[in-house]
Scaffold this motif. Structure first.
Motif, PDB file in Angstrom:
ATOM      1  N   THR A 146     -24.964  16.884 -31.635  1.00 59.23           N
ATOM      2  CA  THR A 146     -25.930  15.334 -31.190  1.00 59.23           C
ATOM      3  C   THR A 146     -25.917  15.490 -29.444  1.00 59.23           C
ATOM      4  OG1 THR A 146     -24.925  14.561 -32.968  1.00 59.23           O
ATOM      5  CG2 THR A 146     -26.059  15.590 -33.083  1.00 59.23           C
ATOM      6  N   CYS A 147     -26.358  14.332 -29.421  1.00 53.38           N
ATOM      7  CA  CYS A 147     -26.418  13.907 -27.596  1.00 53.38           C
ATOM      8  C   CYS A 147     -27.231  12.113 -27.651  1.00 53.38           C
ATOM      9  CB  CYS A 147     -26.578  15.101 -26.553  1.00 53.38           C
ATOM     10  SG  CYS A 147     -28.331  15.243 -26.699  1.00 53.38           S
ATOM     11  N   PRO A 148     -27.085  12.187 -26.425  1.00 55.93           N
ATOM     12  CA  PRO A 148     -27.626  10.647 -26.585  1.00 55.93           C
ATOM     13  C   PRO A 148     -29.107  11.107 -26.083  1.00 55.93           C
ATOM     14  CG  PRO A 148     -26.439  10.230 -24.998  1.00 55.93           C
ATOM     15  CD  PRO A 148     -25.802  11.711 -25.703  1.00 55.93           C
ATOM     16  N   PRO A 149     -30.331  10.477 -26.348  1.00 53.76           N
ATOM     17  CA  PRO A 149     -31.822  11.149 -26.885  1.00 53.76           C
ATOM     18  C   PRO A 149     -31.970  10.821 -24.934  1.00 53.76           C
ATOM     19  CG  PRO A 149     -31.780   8.442 -27.028  1.00 53.76           C
ATOM     20  CD  PRO A 149     -30.301   9.062 -27.357  1.00 53.76           C
ATOM     21  N   ASN A 150     -33.398  11.490 -24.519  1.00 55.19           N
ATOM     22  CA  ASN A 150     -33.836  11.504 -23.763  1.00 55.19           C
ATOM     23  C   ASN A 150     -35.107  10.507 -23.946  1.00 55.19           C
ATOM     24  OD1 ASN A 150     -36.409  13.063 -24.738  1.00 55.19           O
ATOM     25  ND2 ASN A 150     -36.300  14.774 -23.925  1.00 55.19           N
ATOM     26  N   ALA A 151     -35.829  10.198 -22.572  1.00 54.50           N
ATOM     27  CA  ALA A 151     -36.878   9.236 -22.787  1.00 54.50           C
ATOM     28  C   ALA A 151     -37.728   9.316 -23.414  1.00 54.50           C
ATOM     29  CB  ALA A 151     -37.614   8.779 -21.631  1.00 54.50           C
ATOM     30  N   ASP A 152     -37.990  10.657 -23.927  1.00 52.30           N
ATOM     31  CA  ASP A 152     -39.060  11.119 -25.525  1.00 52.30           C
ATOM     32  C   ASP A 152     -38.570  10.579 -26.149  1.00 52.30           C
ATOM     33  OD1 ASP A 152     -41.159  12.109 -22.841  1.00 52.30           O
ATOM     34  OD2 ASP A 152     -39.966  14.005 -23.221  1.00 52.30           O
ATOM     35  N   VAL A 153     -37.347  10.364 -26.599  1.00 54.57           N
ATOM     36  CA  VAL A 153     -37.076  10.419 -28.449  1.00 54.57           C
ATOM     37  C   VAL A 153     -36.187   9.085 -27.904  1.00 54.57           C
ATOM     38  CG1 VAL A 153     -35.779  11.212 -29.901  1.00 54.57           C
ATOM     39  CG2 VAL A 153     -37.345  12.751 -28.493  1.00 54.57           C
ATOM     40  N   ALA A 154     -36.111   8.758 -27.156  1.00 52.92           N
ATOM     41  CA  ALA A 154     -35.265   6.895 -27.428  1.00 52.92           C
ATOM     42  C   ALA A 154     -36.396   5.904 -28.618  1.00 52.92           C
ATOM     43  CB  ALA A 154     -34.695   6.706 -26.374  1.00 52.92           C
ATOM     44  N   PRO A 155     -37.480   5.881 -28.063  1.00 52.07           N
ATOM     45  CA  PRO A 155     -38.457   5.045 -28.969  1.00 52.07           C
ATOM     46  C   PRO A 155     -37.944   5.280 -30.363  1.00 52.07           C
ATOM     47  CG  PRO A 155     -39.555   5.245 -27.158  1.00 52.07           C
ATOM     48  CD  PRO A 155     -38.478   6.722 -27.279  1.00 52.07           C
ATOM     49  N   ILE A 156     -37.750   6.405 -30.865  1.00 56.11           N
ATOM     50  CA  ILE A 156     -37.613   6.834 -32.116  1.00 56.11           C
ATOM     51  C   ILE A 156     -36.322   7.026 -32.887  1.00 56.11           C
ATOM     52  CG2 ILE A 156     -38.380   8.310 -33.277  1.00 56.11           C
ATOM     53  CD1 ILE A 156     -40.495   9.710 -31.949  1.00 56.11           C
ATOM     54  N   HIS A 157     -35.295   7.361 -32.456  1.00 54.78           N
ATOM     55  CA  HIS A 157     -33.702   7.407 -33.008  1.00 54.78           C
ATOM     56  C   HIS A 157     -33.358   6.960 -31.681  1.00 54.78           C
ATOM     57  CE1 HIS A 157     -30.774   8.973 -34.897  1.00 54.78           C
ATOM     58  NE2 HIS A 157     -31.272   8.822 -36.346  1.00 54.78           N
TER      59      HIS A 157
END
Length: 205
Positions: A146-157
């Motif tokens: 795993t890595c830090p999320p992109n802007a698409d996933v950040a609101p979810i996890h």
């Protein structure tokens, strides 16, 4: 980060897309809810094969020399090459149609389905391990990176799996540490479809 996978397309279609042979796995129905502890299809340098999702770290120790007790289903990209718990692991790719995340409080959680916006499979970077049981039987195991999320996933996890392009798969499987570290980054924005998963029976596989 991912917590569950799904793989519903025919495995013959997946193998053709990957350009590799499909092993004889018997009848494989669509899988809408692949959970840690279950088998997941994995691509290694030798081809496709099933592995248990979750590395049981028997004999592995942390930086303090203490046994690692929890089953590892995801490994952080920032430390996967540094932690003694991951010493000697191999590399593989988990090809799936997507994964699920949840938001909200207990008993009121919202499930989200995340997949490729164009409908292609997603390729998760992964590490592998082999546990040898008393008597010599071997269990092949896998964990997603795993890595830090992109802007698409950040609101979810706050984490997401390291996703690879097909062109990057040989590098991940066979490259040196410097080469693969360059791949451990958030997926480019705008390439994922995120929708509510209201049609999944979470008690079914």
């Amino acid at each position: 980060m991912p917590g569950r996978f799904f793989l519903t397309r025919p495995l013959t279609e997946l193998a053709d897309w990957l350009g590799c042979a499909l092993p004889d796995l018997g009848t494989q129905p669509p899988r809408r809810n692949i959970q840690p502890g279950q088998e997941v299809l994995v691509l290694t340098g030798q081809g496709l094969c099933p592995m248990r999702w979750g590395i049981v770290p028997v004999g592995r120790v942390n930086a303090r020399g203490r046994p690692v007790m929890e089953t590892i289903i995801n490994a952080r990209s920032e430390t996967v090459f540094d932690k003694s718990a991951f010493a000697g692991t191999g590399r593989a790719v988990i090809p799936v149609d997507g994964w699920y995340e949840w938001t909200g409080e207990k008993r009121r959680k919202t499930a989200w389905r995340i997949s490729d916006a164009a409908g292609a499979p997603l390729l998760f970077a992964a590490i592998t391990d082999v546990w040898t049981a008393p008597g010599g039987q071997q269990l092949h195991q896998v964990a997603a990176v795993t890595c830090p999320p992109n802007a698409d996933v950040a609101p979810i996890h706050h984490r997401m799996g390291v996703l690879l392009s097909r062109e990057d798969v040989p590098v991940w499987l066979n490259g040196d540490q410097t080469q693969v570290q360059a791949l451990m980054r958030p997926w480019p924005e705008g390439r994922l479809r995120i929708e509510r998963a209201t049609d999944v029976d979470w008690s079914a596989p």
